[in-house]
Design a protein around this motif. Structure first.
Motif, PDB file in Angstrom:
ATOM      1  N   ILE A   1       0.358  -1.390  -0.070  1.00  0.00           N
ATOM      2  CA  ILE A   1      -0.128   0.067   0.189  1.00  0.00           C
ATOM      3  C   ILE A   1       0.798   1.379   0.104  1.00  0.00           C
ATOM      4  CG2 ILE A   1      -2.266   1.192   1.106  1.00  0.00           C
ATOM      5  CD1 ILE A   1      -2.887  -1.042   2.313  1.00  0.00           C
ATOM      6  N   LYS A   2       0.584   2.059  -0.761  1.00  0.00           N
ATOM      7  CA  LYS A   2       1.594   3.013  -1.065  1.00  0.00           C
ATOM      8  C   LYS A   2       0.744   4.563  -0.095  1.00  0.00           C
ATOM      9  CE  LYS A   2       1.727   5.509  -5.011  1.00  0.00           C
ATOM     10  NZ  LYS A   2       1.748   5.657  -6.610  1.00  0.00           N
ATOM     11  N   LYS A   3       0.010   3.870  -0.824  1.00  0.00           N
ATOM     12  CA  LYS A   3      -1.436   5.972   0.307  1.00  0.00           C
ATOM     13  C   LYS A   3      -2.534   5.396  -0.005  1.00  0.00           C
ATOM     14  CE  LYS A   3      -0.986   9.322  -2.544  1.00  0.00           C
ATOM     15  NZ  LYS A   3      -1.111  10.538  -3.183  1.00  0.00           N
ATOM     16  N   VAL A   4      -3.495   6.167   0.943  1.00  0.00           N
ATOM     17  CA  VAL A   4      -5.098   5.393   1.944  1.00  0.00           C
ATOM     18  C   VAL A   4      -5.599   6.779   1.627  1.00  0.00           C
ATOM     19  CG1 VAL A   4      -6.758   4.059   2.959  1.00  0.00           C
ATOM     20  CG2 VAL A   4      -4.572   3.357   2.659  1.00  0.00           C
TER      21      VAL A   4
ATOM     22  N   HIS B   1      -8.543  12.228   4.084  1.00  0.00           N
ATOM     23  CA  HIS B   1      -7.904  12.672   5.580  1.00  0.00           C
ATOM     24  C   HIS B   1      -6.729  11.807   4.274  1.00  0.00           C
ATOM     25  CE1 HIS B   1      -9.848  14.520   8.262  1.00  0.00           C
ATOM     26  NE2 HIS B   1     -10.624  13.945   8.544  1.00  0.00           N
ATOM     27  N   THR B   2      -5.137  11.505   4.722  1.00  0.00           N
ATOM     28  CA  THR B   2      -4.084  10.813   3.727  1.00  0.00           C
ATOM     29  C   THR B   2      -3.193  10.678   4.223  1.00  0.00           C
ATOM     30  OG1 THR B   2      -5.293  12.435   1.827  1.00  0.00           O
ATOM     31  CG2 THR B   2      -2.719  10.381   1.464  1.00  0.00           C
ATOM     32  N   TYR B   3      -3.529   8.490   4.431  1.00  0.00           N
ATOM     33  CA  TYR B   3      -2.220   8.055   5.112  1.00  0.00           C
ATOM     34  C   TYR B   3      -1.459   8.142   3.432  1.00  0.00           C
ATOM     35  CZ  TYR B   3      -5.944   6.513   8.815  1.00  0.00           C
ATOM     36  OH  TYR B   3      -6.473   6.270   9.589  1.00  0.00           O
ATOM     37  N   GLU B   4       0.159   8.139   3.285  1.00  0.00           N
ATOM     38  CA  GLU B   4       1.366   7.622   2.505  1.00  0.00           C
ATOM     39  C   GLU B   4       1.965   7.109   3.477  1.00  0.00           C
ATOM     40  OE1 GLU B   4       2.218  10.193  -0.474  1.00  0.00           O
ATOM     41  OE2 GLU B   4       1.378  11.718   0.828  1.00  0.00           O
ATOM     42  N   PHE B   5       2.311   5.726   3.008  1.00  0.00           N
ATOM     43  CA  PHE B   5       3.780   5.001   3.577  1.00  0.00           C
ATOM     44  C   PHE B   5       4.668   4.812   2.288  1.00  0.00           C
ATOM     45  CE2 PHE B   5      -1.070   3.581   4.517  1.00  0.00           C
ATOM     46  CZ  PHE B   5      -0.198   3.771   6.195  1.00  0.00           C
ATOM     47  N   LYS B   6       5.563   4.800   3.395  1.00  0.00           N
ATOM     48  CA  LYS B   6       7.449   4.616   2.732  1.00  0.00           C
ATOM     49  C   LYS B   6       8.191   3.192   3.587  1.00  0.00           C
ATOM     50  CE  LYS B   6       7.759   9.026   0.970  1.00  0.00           C
ATOM     51  NZ  LYS B   6       8.764  10.285   1.666  1.00  0.00           N
TER      52      LYS B   6
END
Length: 265
Positions: free
Chosen positions: A41-44, A55-60
């Motif tokens: 998952i890159k972004k939710v 609202h944005t979750y961005e994962f690295k």
């Protein structure tokens, strides 16, 4: 009206997993009980109550596939701890590990202990200071490999309690991040802990519905006048074998939440 809320900051037909789904190790070496898909998952993007701005979750991720950051939070791993630093809030909290499981959480006066049964999360005991000391117990009951029921009670205010009963359609919980992490219906740090895949075996499937039961309060929220029960339904939109969108609606069909999910290539 009091609702089940995630109080802290960062938080077949109940079918079991098919016997053909072998257990697979995730990057944190925890048996999940379900084969995890390869794309991360890159972004939710999370929309609440009809909001147009998400609202944005961005994962690295680091080189081993562990999550190293999400938004303003950065994660540092050691043999016995996961340290979470929130750059925006200038806060730091710690999950302590034991035998490959998250055993406890600590942040200032906030504490939580995670208790397991047969490699499933069974209970979370939380305490924190809000004027005086507050103690909350949460219970998790799994059936057929899925989370069947969640309940909580405030030990310092027995009127503050509730439960969620989950029913399931056949939608595997097989993304690299446990999708229950995004659902903010738990009363502790459990949702945040799910991000790391270290709370025992995850629920194999994702719910088709969630039925909430809690006290019904009078208009002034002074006295309990009965019991309130309501149900949310979940719909999953797919792109191939990956979930691209989750929509949660109430009993009247009104949209409560939408999650749009993007993946790394």
């Amino acid at each position: 009206m009091k609702k089940l809320l995630f109080l802290f900051a960062a938080l077949a037909f109940a079918t079991a997993c098919s016997n053909d789904d072998k257990e697979e190790q995730n990057p944190n070496h925890e048996n999940t009980g379900v084969k995890i898909l390869a794309k991360k998952i890159k972004k939710v993007m999370y929309y609440e109550d009809g909001d147009n701005t998400p609202h944005t979750y961005e994962f690295k991720y680091d080189e081993t596939g562990r999550i190293k950051s999400c938004g303003t939070e950065n994660y540092t791993y050691s043999d016995n701890n996961i340290t979470v630093k929130n750059e925006k809030e200038k806060e730091e909290y710690v999950f302590t590990l034991e035998n490959g499981h998250i055993k406890s959480y600590s942040f200032q006066d906030d504490k939580a202990d995670f208790i397991y049964d047969d490699n499933y999360l069974a209970k979370v005991e939380t305490s924190y200071i809000e004027g005086s000391k507050v103690s909350i117990t949460e219970n998790f009951r799994f059936d057929g490999g899925n989370l069947a029921e969640y309940s909580y009670i405030d030990n310092t205010d027995k009127d503050d309690h509730g439960s969620i009963h989950f029913t399931y359609a056949y939608q595997l919980n097989n993304l690299n991040i446990d999708v229950f992490y995004f659902f903010d219906y738990f009363d502790s740090y459990m949702a945040s802990a799910l991000l790391f895949g270290l709370t025992g075996k995850r629920s194999c499937n994702l719910p088709g519905s969630m039925t909430f039961t809690e006290p019904e309060w009078d208009d002034n929220e002074d006295n309990i006048v009965g019991t309130e029960t309501y149900t949310y339904k979940l719909d999953y939109k797919m792109t191939g074998e990956y979930i691209s969108e989750i929509t949660i609606t109430d009993e009247d069909g009104e949209i409560i939440e939408i999650y749009k999910i993007e993946y790394e290539e």
